[in-house]
Design an enzyme around this catalytic site. Structure first.
Site, mmCIF file in Angstrom:
data_model
loop_
_atom_site.group_PDB
_atom_site.id
_atom_site.type_symbol
_atom_site.label_atom_id
_atom_site.label_comp_id
_atom_site.label_asym_id
_atom_site.label_seq_id
_atom_site.Cartn_x
_atom_site.Cartn_y
_atom_site.Cartn_z
ATOM 1 N N HIS A 181 43.135 -22.098 -20.148
ATOM 2 C CA HIS A 181 43.533 -22.869 -21.342
ATOM 3 C C HIS A 181 44.855 -23.598 -21.101
ATOM 4 O O HIS A 181 45.020 -24.753 -21.483
ATOM 5 C CB HIS A 181 43.719 -21.930 -22.539
ATOM 6 C CG HIS A 181 42.486 -21.220 -22.985
ATOM 7 N ND1 HIS A 181 42.344 -19.857 -22.877
ATOM 8 C CD2 HIS A 181 41.349 -21.675 -23.553
ATOM 9 C CE1 HIS A 181 41.170 -19.500 -23.373
ATOM 10 N NE2 HIS A 181 40.543 -20.579 -23.777
ATOM 11 N N GLN B 222 29.331 -20.666 -34.165
ATOM 12 C CA GLN B 222 28.803 -20.732 -32.802
ATOM 13 C C GLN B 222 28.434 -19.356 -32.253
ATOM 14 O O GLN B 222 28.053 -19.238 -31.097
ATOM 15 C CB GLN B 222 29.754 -21.472 -31.861
ATOM 16 C CG GLN B 222 31.055 -20.760 -31.556
ATOM 17 C CD GLN B 222 31.994 -21.660 -30.745
ATOM 18 O OE1 GLN B 222 32.630 -22.553 -31.288
ATOM 19 N NE2 GLN B 222 32.091 -21.425 -29.448
ATOM 20 N N GLY C 147 37.331 -27.208 -20.507
ATOM 21 C CA GLY C 147 37.203 -26.631 -19.172
ATOM 22 C C GLY C 147 35.776 -26.760 -18.655
ATOM 23 O O GLY C 147 34.815 -26.649 -19.417
ATOM 24 N N VAL D 191 39.475 -22.572 -13.768
ATOM 25 C CA VAL D 191 40.560 -21.821 -13.113
ATOM 26 C C VAL D 191 40.010 -20.430 -12.780
ATOM 27 O O VAL D 191 39.367 -19.792 -13.615
ATOM 28 C CB VAL D 191 41.804 -21.727 -14.026
ATOM 29 C CG1 VAL D 191 42.896 -20.885 -13.367
ATOM 30 C CG2 VAL D 191 42.331 -23.127 -14.328
ATOM 31 N N SER E 151 38.173 -16.135 -18.248
ATOM 32 C CA SER E 151 37.438 -16.181 -19.515
ATOM 33 C C SER E 151 38.105 -15.205 -20.467
ATOM 34 O O SER E 151 38.544 -14.124 -20.044
ATOM 35 C CB SER E 151 35.984 -15.750 -19.280
ATOM 36 O OG SER E 151 35.369 -15.402 -20.502
ATOM 37 N N ARG F 47 36.603 -13.466 -22.420
ATOM 38 C CA ARG F 47 35.728 -12.283 -22.462
ATOM 39 C C ARG F 47 35.967 -11.346 -21.275
ATOM 40 O O ARG F 47 35.460 -10.225 -21.275
ATOM 41 C CB ARG F 47 34.263 -12.698 -22.536
ATOM 42 C CG ARG F 47 33.910 -13.320 -23.881
ATOM 43 C CD ARG F 47 32.425 -13.523 -24.071
ATOM 44 N NE ARG F 47 32.094 -13.894 -25.438
ATOM 45 C CZ ARG F 47 31.936 -15.146 -25.879
ATOM 46 N NH1 ARG F 47 32.070 -16.161 -25.054
ATOM 47 N NH2 ARG F 47 31.639 -15.377 -27.160
HETATM 48 O O1 PAF Z 1 35.223 -23.464 -25.565
HETATM 49 C C1 PAF Z 1 35.634 -22.948 -26.623
HETATM 50 O O2 PAF Z 1 36.605 -22.189 -26.640
HETATM 51 C C2 PAF Z 1 34.932 -23.251 -27.930
HETATM 52 O O3 PAF Z 1 33.565 -23.373 -27.749
HETATM 53 C C3 PAF Z 1 35.505 -24.488 -28.641
HETATM 54 C C4 PAF Z 1 35.307 -25.753 -27.809
HETATM 55 C C5 PAF Z 1 36.993 -24.296 -28.914
HETATM 56 C C6 PAF Z 1 34.793 -24.704 -29.986
HETATM 57 O O4 PAF Z 1 34.930 -23.603 -30.825
#
Ligand code: PAF
Length: 281
Positions: A34, A58, A144, A173, A182, A184
């Site tokens: 990020h 999502q 990314g 990265v 990630s 996660r």
């Molecule tokens: O990649 C992410 O972290 C998410 O899918 C995003 C693009 C911030 C949308 O919620």
């Protein structure tokens, strides 16, 4: 800032100073991937806005929305350390007004792979990303490449809906041992983390197999799959070799393809991808 009004005010002030606006949308639990997006934004834009919003639309039923890591204090410090100008971290009701029923459906590029295993995921992603684009009014947005399909979905949406923003997709990265960063990864214990290295290993193997002369996608995918056979608790959602633009499966890697995979390791679902480049003849 947490409200639309404060966001608009801050961005308008920078615009009136002649600054271009860069946007880095995130769900928080920030890592060096990020921060590399913020750095890219800062190189190109006069004012960099990051957003943190764990987007409920999502996540599917049974996915990790509730337990998704929320680390706002650490995220604020990390964003400050790379010179982020503004963080927009709205509560859910600022993004989704009560009674909202409009969603963005991007079509074929959102259908396979993640779209197949996470129905509705890209509808949620495209909707929230469009909303963030509209709310921030940035010139350039940064994503990314680790979320390869997501970047294609967003590019498609921007082109199809004439959204006035440029999209930059920045390199994945990785840790020095190859693990793609990630949020996660924080779910992985030491054993699972070691096993998770099989994702990046399988991508390197795919490239090696192609360099050694194999072009048949089925054979390459089979070699990748075999690496996971010895990993207890690994559950493959998909391993695919696709056209890098359309994500249609390729049968032969006789030009650049993208290898993408999603695998559960000890219950944590991880994704990764790399371009696979056949040697020039
Ligand atoms: O990649 C992410 O972290 C998410 O899918 C995003 C693009 C911030 C949308 O919620």
């Amino acid at each position: 800032v947490t409200t639309r009004a404060k966001l608009r005010e801050a961005v308008a002030a920078e615009r009136s100073r002649g600054h271009s606006i860069g946007l880095v949308p995130t769900m928080g639990a920030l890592h060096a991937g990020h921060l590399s997006l913020v750095e890219a934004a800062r190189r190109e834009c006069g004012f960099t806005v990051a957003t943190i919003f764990v987007n409920p639309t999502q996540f599917g039923p049974g996915e990790d929305y509730q337990r998704y890591p929320r680390t706002l204090d650490a995220d604020l410090a990390a964003l400050a350390s790379v010179g982020t100008d503004l963080l927009f971290a709205p509560p859910t009701e600022v993004i989704y007004r009560p009674g909202a029923t409009t969603f963005v459906d991007v079509g074929p590029v959102a259908a396979p792979l993640e779209g197949q295993f996470r129905p509705g995921h890209f509808r949620g992603v495209a909707t929230v990303v469009l909303k963030l684009f509209n709310l921030v009014g940035a010139d350039i947005a940064y994503f990314g490449r680790k979320d390869y399909q997501q970047s294609l979905v967003i590019r498609r949406m921007v082109a199809d809906l004439d959204v006035p923003i440029q999209v930059r997709v920045c390199p994945t990265v990785r840790e020095s041992d190859g693990l793609a960063l990630s949020s996660r990864n924080t779910y992985l214990d030491a054993t699972a983390r070691e096993r998770a290295l099989t994702l990046s290993r399988s991508l390197r193997l795919a490239q090696e197999v192609v360099v050694s002369g194999e072009r048949r996608a089925v054979a390459i995918i089979e070699r990748m799959r075999r690496l996971f056979a010895d990993i207890p608790s690994a559950q493959i959602d998909y391993i695919a070799l696709c056209d890098p633009e359309t994500l249609e499966p390729v049968t032969l890697v006789d030009r650049v393809a993208v290898a993408l995979l999603a695998v559960r390791i000890g219950g944590t679902r991880l994704i990764d991808n790399e371009l696979i480049i056949p040697p020039s003849k």
